[in-house]
Write a protein that holds these residues in place. Sequence first.
Motif, PDB file in Angstrom:
ATOM      1  N   LEU A  99      47.055  26.972   4.972  1.00 39.53           N
ATOM      2  CA  LEU A  99      48.001  28.082   5.041  1.00 39.53           C
ATOM      3  C   LEU A  99      47.917  28.957   3.797  1.00 39.53           C
ATOM      4  O   LEU A  99      48.028  30.184   3.872  1.00 39.53           O
ATOM      5  CB  LEU A  99      49.420  27.546   5.225  1.00 39.53           C
ATOM      6  CG  LEU A  99      49.706  26.867   6.580  1.00 39.53           C
ATOM      7  CD1 LEU A  99      51.079  26.220   6.579  1.00 39.53           C
ATOM      8  CD2 LEU A  99      49.592  27.876   7.721  1.00 39.53           C
ATOM      9  N   ALA A 100      47.706  28.344   2.629  1.00 34.67           N
ATOM     10  CA  ALA A 100      47.594  29.111   1.388  1.00 34.67           C
ATOM     11  C   ALA A 100      46.377  30.025   1.390  1.00 34.67           C
ATOM     12  O   ALA A 100      46.353  31.039   0.695  1.00 34.67           O
ATOM     13  CB  ALA A 100      47.521  28.160   0.187  1.00 34.67           C
ATOM     14  N   GLU A 122      45.805  30.330   9.455  1.00 31.17           N
ATOM     15  CA  GLU A 122      47.084  29.985  10.073  1.00 31.17           C
ATOM     16  C   GLU A 122      46.935  28.981  11.209  1.00 31.17           C
ATOM     17  O   GLU A 122      47.747  28.052  11.344  1.00 31.17           O
ATOM     18  CB  GLU A 122      47.742  31.265  10.603  1.00 31.17           C
ATOM     19  CG  GLU A 122      48.235  32.199   9.511  1.00 31.17           C
ATOM     20  CD  GLU A 122      49.469  31.649   8.811  1.00 31.17           C
ATOM     21  OE1 GLU A 122      49.636  31.941   7.619  1.00 31.17           O
ATOM     22  OE2 GLU A 122      50.248  30.922   9.460  1.00 31.17           O
ATOM     23  N   HIS A 123      45.955  29.185  12.056  1.00 32.53           N
ATOM     24  CA  HIS A 123      45.858  28.343  13.250  1.00 32.53           C
ATOM     25  C   HIS A 123      45.672  26.872  12.878  1.00 32.53           C
ATOM     26  O   HIS A 123      46.402  25.994  13.341  1.00 32.53           O
ATOM     27  CB  HIS A 123      44.694  28.821  14.122  1.00 32.53           C
ATOM     28  CG  HIS A 123      44.510  28.003  15.369  1.00 32.53           C
ATOM     29  ND1 HIS A 123      45.311  28.141  16.463  1.00 32.53           N
ATOM     30  CD2 HIS A 123      43.626  27.026  15.668  1.00 32.53           C
ATOM     31  CE1 HIS A 123      44.919  27.290  17.402  1.00 32.53           C
ATOM     32  NE2 HIS A 123      43.899  26.603  16.935  1.00 32.53           N
ATOM     33  N   ILE A 124      44.684  26.589  12.012  1.00 28.61           N
ATOM     34  CA  ILE A 124      44.437  25.197  11.613  1.00 28.61           C
ATOM     35  C   ILE A 124      45.610  24.667  10.804  1.00 28.61           C
ATOM     36  O   ILE A 124      46.014  23.506  10.956  1.00 28.61           O
ATOM     37  CB  ILE A 124      43.122  25.102  10.814  1.00 28.61           C
ATOM     38  CG1 ILE A 124      41.940  25.496  11.710  1.00 28.61           C
ATOM     39  CG2 ILE A 124      42.925  23.699  10.262  1.00 28.61           C
ATOM     40  CD1 ILE A 124      40.605  25.497  11.003  1.00 28.61           C
ATOM     41  N   GLY A 125      46.177  25.518   9.940  1.00 25.80           N
ATOM     42  CA  GLY A 125      47.324  25.076   9.147  1.00 25.80           C
ATOM     43  C   GLY A 125      48.491  24.655  10.017  1.00 25.80           C
ATOM     44  O   GLY A 125      49.119  23.611   9.790  1.00 25.80           O
ATOM     45  N   LEU A 128      50.152  20.950  10.420  1.00 20.42           N
ATOM     46  CA  LEU A 128      51.586  20.727  10.216  1.00 20.42           C
ATOM     47  C   LEU A 128      52.189  19.996  11.409  1.00 20.42           C
ATOM     48  O   LEU A 128      53.058  19.130  11.251  1.00 20.42           O
ATOM     49  CB  LEU A 128      52.307  22.054  10.003  1.00 20.42           C
ATOM     50  CG  LEU A 128      52.350  22.618   8.582  1.00 20.42           C
ATOM     51  CD1 LEU A 128      53.133  23.914   8.560  1.00 20.42           C
ATOM     52  CD2 LEU A 128      52.955  21.616   7.599  1.00 20.42           C
ATOM     53  N   GLY A 129      51.731  20.364  12.614  1.00 16.41           N
ATOM     54  CA  GLY A 129      52.210  19.651  13.795  1.00 16.41           C
ATOM     55  C   GLY A 129      51.833  18.179  13.754  1.00 16.41           C
ATOM     56  O   GLY A 129      52.636  17.301  14.107  1.00 16.41           O
ATOM     57  N   GLN A 130      50.619  17.900  13.306  1.00 16.00           N
ATOM     58  CA  GLN A 130      50.201  16.499  13.173  1.00 16.00           C
ATOM     59  C   GLN A 130      51.045  15.782  12.123  1.00 16.00           C
ATOM     60  O   GLN A 130      51.428  14.615  12.306  1.00 16.00           O
ATOM     61  CB  GLN A 130      48.727  16.437  12.795  1.00 16.00           C
ATOM     62  CG  GLN A 130      47.779  16.928  13.875  1.00 16.00           C
ATOM     63  CD  GLN A 130      46.329  16.775  13.453  1.00 16.00           C
ATOM     64  OE1 GLN A 130      45.948  15.781  12.828  1.00 16.00           O
ATOM     65  NE2 GLN A 130      45.507  17.761  13.781  1.00 16.00           N
ATOM     66  N   ALA A 131      51.313  16.466  11.014  1.00 16.80           N
ATOM     67  CA  ALA A 131      52.119  15.862   9.952  1.00 16.80           C
ATOM     68  C   ALA A 131      53.524  15.562  10.462  1.00 16.80           C
ATOM     69  O   ALA A 131      54.071  14.479  10.217  1.00 16.80           O
ATOM     70  CB  ALA A 131      52.172  16.782   8.736  1.00 16.80           C
ATOM     71  N   ARG A 164      50.695  30.663  19.062  1.00 15.95           N
ATOM     72  CA  ARG A 164      51.337  29.628  19.860  1.00 15.95           C
ATOM     73  C   ARG A 164      51.490  28.379  19.007  1.00 15.95           C
ATOM     74  O   ARG A 164      50.496  27.797  18.582  1.00 15.95           O
ATOM     75  CB  ARG A 164      50.488  29.305  21.094  1.00 15.95           C
ATOM     76  CG  ARG A 164      50.444  30.457  22.078  1.00 15.95           C
ATOM     77  CD  ARG A 164      49.481  30.134  23.190  1.00 15.95           C
ATOM     78  NE  ARG A 164      49.425  31.226  24.142  1.00 15.95           N
ATOM     79  CZ  ARG A 164      48.493  31.341  25.091  1.00 15.95           C
ATOM     80  NH1 ARG A 164      47.563  30.430  25.192  1.00 15.95           N
ATOM     81  NH2 ARG A 164      48.511  32.352  25.930  1.00 15.95           N
ATOM     82  N   PRO A 165      52.696  27.939  18.748  1.00 19.62           N
ATOM     83  CA  PRO A 165      52.881  26.783  17.883  1.00 19.62           C
ATOM     84  C   PRO A 165      52.348  25.515  18.531  1.00 19.62           C
ATOM     85  O   PRO A 165      52.360  25.375  19.742  1.00 19.62           O
ATOM     86  CB  PRO A 165      54.409  26.712  17.704  1.00 19.62           C
ATOM     87  CG  PRO A 165      54.963  27.419  18.889  1.00 19.62           C
ATOM     88  CD  PRO A 165      53.971  28.486  19.233  1.00 19.62           C
ATOM     89  N   VAL A 166      51.865  24.612  17.700  1.00 18.29           N
ATOM     90  CA  VAL A 166      51.365  23.330  18.178  1.00 18.29           C
ATOM     91  C   VAL A 166      52.507  22.330  18.177  1.00 18.29           C
ATOM     92  O   VAL A 166      53.100  22.058  17.140  1.00 18.29           O
ATOM     93  CB  VAL A 166      50.226  22.828  17.259  1.00 18.29           C
ATOM     94  CG1 VAL A 166      49.727  21.490  17.725  1.00 18.29           C
ATOM     95  CG2 VAL A 166      49.094  23.842  17.230  1.00 18.29           C
TER      96      VAL A 166
END
Length: 641
Positions: free
Chosen positions: A214-215, A219-222, A226-229, A266-268
């Motif tokens: 994200l930094a 965005e997509h991978i970040g 985050l969804g996995q976290a 689209r949020p994961v």
Amino acid sequence: AGLLECATLEDYLVEVEAGLAFVRRTGNESTAQWLESYRWLADVLRGAGPGADGGEDTDQIPLDRYAGNPGALLYAHIARALAAAVVEDEAGLARHAAAAMSMLEAAPGHYPTAIAHLLHGLALAARARAADPAGRDQALAELDDVTAWLASRAADAPDNFLHLVRLLEAERAWAVGDFRAAASAFDAALREVAQRQRPWHRALIAERAARCYLAHGVEHIGQDLLGQARQAYAAWGATAKVAQLDWAYPGLRPGSGPAAGVGPGRPVTTGTLDLLGIVAASQALSSETGIDGLHARVVEVLSAMTGATGVHLLLWSDDRRQWLATPALVPAAGPARDAPMSVLRYVQRVREPLVVDDVARDDRFARDPYFAGMAGWSLLALPVLGRGTLRAVLLLENRLLRGAFTADRLDAVKLIAGQLTVSLDNAQLYAELTESRARIVTAADQTRRRIERDLHDGAQQRLANLAIQARLAQDAAPPGSAELVARLDTLATEANRAMGELLELARGIHPAALADGGLRPALRALARRSTVPVDLQVRVEGRLPEQVETATYFAVAEALTNTTKHAGAAAATVTVTADDDVLRIRVSDDGRGGADPAGGSGLVGLRDRVEALGGRLSIRTAPDAGTTVDAELPLGRPGPG
């Protein structure tokens, strides 16, 4: 302290409370001080106590009360540093991690000291990212020392430490602005931790990787990470952290975004991640064509998806009326001796999934010898059915937690079992095909050997007798019959020439030296007949299975023939080595290279022969760089002699 690494916070807290109750009855105040920090950490992470926001309330229990107990004070700092790392309190992380590092002599060799190094490394990386050049260099030097310390632990215990080393390597690359190296190291850390039963490690690594992406505007991978976290923190029971993520990233909450897949904007969600995991798992299973590989992949997939500490695939044989152990090839599989037979019989009878929260409390299975002396052992057993018949049972265990297999986990395993039915059919067909190919090759070799024997005992002997008779007649010819003597000499010469050609033909069909003496003399004869000098090294003891010896001989013969006819080589090397499981063959030359397996060189037939025996053949060649043929053949029972 070790249970925190592998259990949910709820089960961890149950054990902590039981420990506190015990030490209060026994008056063990020193141990009680350790356990207070255990309970404090669990409460903070679950949002059930002070300090969940990462602020100064984390110090509500004054640290000076542990002044006379260095071990308890060390763990109090580690607990506070861990809480600060999870809730992203960089100041608290730096303060408590540094304090813990100054006190490591209080518990030398204990696992929590490794966690102290990890937390200190995370604090140093954060400091390096925020510091000026001079300060950054100092922080990076200290970070390198911490990483080297963990790396030395990982050399002996990679399961415990390798993913932590990769995390610190990623953090360092991030700190120096090398995004490519950081992404690669985070990916390595995620791969390593996916194979471990380390809930908070998995969550923290996924979150740290997400922050890095994200930094850098990815965005997509970040968001995906985050969804996995979030999913990992929720599974661990860190509800305070989940709430913090949901407040900062509302789109992460399950059901908060569009249901139509994953894409930009689209949020994961955790549901999406589950579905993606199941699709990836099904694809992985469908690629396996052997029972051994299928079993290994099932273990890998279901351990990662369910947190099971043990995954077993047990095959049911209608022919033998028994359960077969895996991994093993179906025809060679032996009976499953170390398995919970009461569970298998139950699933075989009802043909429905079975979920047991604690086998020690279930009268149906508690007396099974497989579960002797175990408590808190949860179990999931699922029948694998194909065309209405029982093919196998998937058995998942968690020996650490009660009630580990929830309804949503059961649904995921059911979907995997559906793919497993197809994969078992494929593996069975592939095994049968391999067996039939091996039978064809064996039958052909036996036929060749019989033809060679018939030629040797029949036509060869007749030609030899004809040559002898011609010589005898030549010697007995009366004086003055020069024309007759010349014709008899021609007859004897032609008979000997025909006998030599027949001998060469018989050797090509099946060499007698191989049947009589084994690989070493047969390959020596091949090397002697080669017009290209051959350096032969045969490191094989005793006799091997007949089909392996035959395949090896013809592999070397075909490769040397190609070298002689096509390579223009000055020299060739043949190496044959065997261990307990595999025979390895290598034939290399220094010729012009460029061999084409599809060009009618005989290598296609050679590959078929090797693969029919369950082996592998590879060819490395390039113009003016020579050619190397490598083959591996599995070894079965010893051959004759």
